[in-house]
Design an enzyme around this catalytic site. Structure first.
Site, short mmCIF file in Angstrom:
data_model
loop_
_atom_site.label_atom_id
_atom_site.label_comp_id
_atom_site.label_asym_id
_atom_site.label_seq_id
_atom_site.Cartn_x
_atom_site.Cartn_y
_atom_site.Cartn_z
N GLU A 12 25.71 87.15 -2.44
CA GLU A 12 25.16 87.89 -1.29
C GLU A 12 26.21 88.31 -0.25
O GLU A 12 26.04 88.05 0.94
CB GLU A 12 24.03 87.08 -0.65
CG GLU A 12 22.93 86.74 -1.65
CD GLU A 12 21.74 86.01 -1.03
OE1 GLU A 12 21.82 85.60 0.14
OE2 GLU A 12 20.73 85.86 -1.74
N ASN B 153 27.06 88.32 -7.10
CA ASN B 153 25.60 88.35 -7.24
C ASN B 153 24.99 88.78 -5.91
O ASN B 153 25.45 88.35 -4.85
CB ASN B 153 25.18 86.90 -7.59
CG ASN B 153 23.76 86.72 -8.03
OD1 ASN B 153 23.27 87.44 -8.90
ND2 ASN B 153 23.07 85.73 -7.45
N HIS C 112 14.68 89.74 -6.90
CA HIS C 112 13.50 89.18 -6.23
C HIS C 112 12.66 90.37 -5.78
O HIS C 112 12.90 90.96 -4.73
CB HIS C 112 13.93 88.31 -5.04
CG HIS C 112 14.68 87.09 -5.45
ND1 HIS C 112 14.08 86.08 -6.18
CD2 HIS C 112 15.96 86.71 -5.26
CE1 HIS C 112 14.98 85.13 -6.41
NE2 HIS C 112 16.12 85.49 -5.88
N GLU D 10 17.91 86.33 -11.06
CA GLU D 10 16.93 85.52 -10.31
C GLU D 10 15.56 86.19 -10.30
O GLU D 10 14.85 86.18 -9.28
CB GLU D 10 17.41 85.29 -8.87
CG GLU D 10 18.79 84.67 -8.78
CD GLU D 10 19.25 84.35 -7.36
OE1 GLU D 10 18.43 84.37 -6.41
OE2 GLU D 10 20.45 84.06 -7.19
N ASP E 95 11.99 87.36 -10.04
CA ASP E 95 10.58 87.03 -9.78
C ASP E 95 9.94 88.24 -9.13
O ASP E 95 10.63 89.08 -8.56
CB ASP E 95 10.38 85.72 -8.99
CG ASP E 95 11.16 85.62 -7.70
OD1 ASP E 95 11.51 86.65 -7.11
OD2 ASP E 95 11.40 84.46 -7.26
C1 XIL Z 1 16.67 79.40 -3.08
C2 XIL Z 1 16.08 78.16 -3.73
O1 XIL Z 1 15.26 78.54 -4.81
C3 XIL Z 1 15.29 77.37 -2.72
O2 XIL Z 1 14.84 76.15 -3.27
C4 XIL Z 1 16.16 77.09 -1.50
O3 XIL Z 1 15.38 76.45 -0.51
C5 XIL Z 1 16.74 78.38 -0.93
O4 XIL Z 1 17.45 79.04 -1.96
N1 XIL Z 1 18.97 83.93 -3.57
C6 XIL Z 1 19.78 82.98 -4.16
C7 XIL Z 1 19.24 81.63 -4.44
O5 XIL Z 1 20.90 83.30 -4.54
O6 XIL Z 1 20.23 80.64 -4.33
C8 XIL Z 1 18.07 81.30 -3.56
O7 XIL Z 1 17.51 80.06 -4.00
C9 XIL Z 1 17.04 82.42 -3.58
C10 XIL Z 1 17.64 83.69 -3.07
#
Ligand code: XIL
Length: 316
Positions: free
Chosen positions: A132, A173, A209, A237, A239
């Site tokens: 990020e 990422n 996400h 990641e 979802d």
């Molecule tokens: C999230 C985890 O899933 C949670 O359990 C934690 O509280 C916060 O982080 N982007 C990312 C991940 O790169 O590391 C994050 O994971 C979600 C967003």
């Protein structure tokens, strides 16, 4: 034949995988499906390899929770993605409040990445070395690292990771880089500039996400633009959340949306695989972070497959 990893591999990909987290590993039915390698042949630790978990005080490293996840995956023959070396979030206080000067902070980044990646040397398919780094407009996020070192921390982290494990793929990422736009352009410009400086960079991680009904229409084109830099691409990641309550119509839209994302990866030969950010709504991070939203995963909170599962199957 109709399981997620089996289909991904048949489509020429390296894996279909999922994130998991240590507190979930006491849930036996959950752990059983987590080890179903026909669905998941790749695991990402959702929290336990982050900076706050691995170097809670300066120079003191703790890998026990990370090792639990890594050992479980290794025993099951699953690939691992390492997550993550340098990120502005989930940092211990000593990093955020240390007020280190440029060269001290670079040596802290170097030591953290080097020690972390060395610990898992030979075990990781890839590492999210930098997570990020961008603002939404494609400029660099004003993290403690950027404020003190500019973009120097990125090259430092990548070089440290390469030296620590020459055989793992090094990724940058980020989220909201699924479609074309300013943030994706920022990523392209960064990767190109690293390549010009001979800084090691092997892949771009697209978090994905996403929101039901709002998959960017340019996702396949954007993945291809990334791949055209000569690096690999992964959906890291995935979802797809919805406003609660769940309805049949939203579940059907979610099914279509999962299919769209999978099809985009399938169509781009350098897209190596897809990871969901946990596979069941029982352990999704979404309801805790996005008020009133949830049901983002392909299995529901009772560990039953949702229409989204079929969407992934259809996508492959
Ligand atoms: C999230 C985890 O899933 C949670 O359990 C934690 O509280 C916060 O982080 N982007 C990312 C991940 O790169 O590391 C994050 O994971 C979600 C967003």
């Amino acid at each position: 034949y109709c399981q997620l990893n089996t289909l991904a591999v048949r489509a020429g990909k390296k894996y279909f995988g999922t994130a998991t987290d240590n507190p979930e590993l006491g849930d036996a039915p959950y752990v059983a499906q987590l080890g179903n390698t026909a669905d998941f042949n790749q695991i990402t630790a959702g929290n336990s390899m982050k900076w706050d978990a691995t170097e809670p005080s300066r120079g003191t490293f703790t890998f026990s929770n990370g090792d639990t996840v890594a050992n479980m995956a290794r025993n099951r023959g699953q690939l691992l993605r390492g997550h993550t070396c340098v990120w502005h979030s989930q940092l211990p206080n000593w990093v955020t409040s240390g007020n280190f000067d440029n060269s001290t902070l670079l040596s802290i980044v170097q030591n953290h990445c080097s020690t972390l990646v060395s610990h898992y040397r030979g075990q990781m398919y890839s590492w999210d070395v930098v997570n990020e780094p961008f603002n939404e407009d494609g400029s660099f996020r004003q993290s403690v690292f950027f404020q003190k070192t500019g973009t120097a921390y990125i090259a430092t982290a990548l070089r440290a990771a390469r030296n620590a494990d020459p055989n793992t793929k090094l990724y940058i990422n980020d989220f909201n880089i699924e479609g074309t736009g300013a943030k994706s352009t920022g990523m392209i410009n960064l990767v190109r500039s690293l390549q010009q400086q001979n800084v090691p960079i092997d892949g771009i991680g697209v978090q994905a996400h996403l929101i039901v009904g709002q998959i960017p229409s340019s996702i396949q084109q954007n993945l291809q633009n990334f791949a055209n830099l000569g690096v690999e691409v992964a959906i890291t990641e995935l979802d797809i959340r919805m406003t609660l309550p769940v309805t049949q119509q939203k579940l059907e839209q979610q099914q279509e949306d999962y299919r769209t994302v999978i099809r985009a990866c399938k169509a781009v030969s350098r897209c190596v695989g897809v990871t969901v950010w946990d596979w069941t709504d029982r352990y999704s991070w979404v309801p805790g972070v996005f008020n009133g939203e949830g049901a983002a995963c392909p299995w529901d909170e009772n560990l039953a497959k949702k229409p989204a599962y079929q969407g992934i199957v259809d996508g492959w």
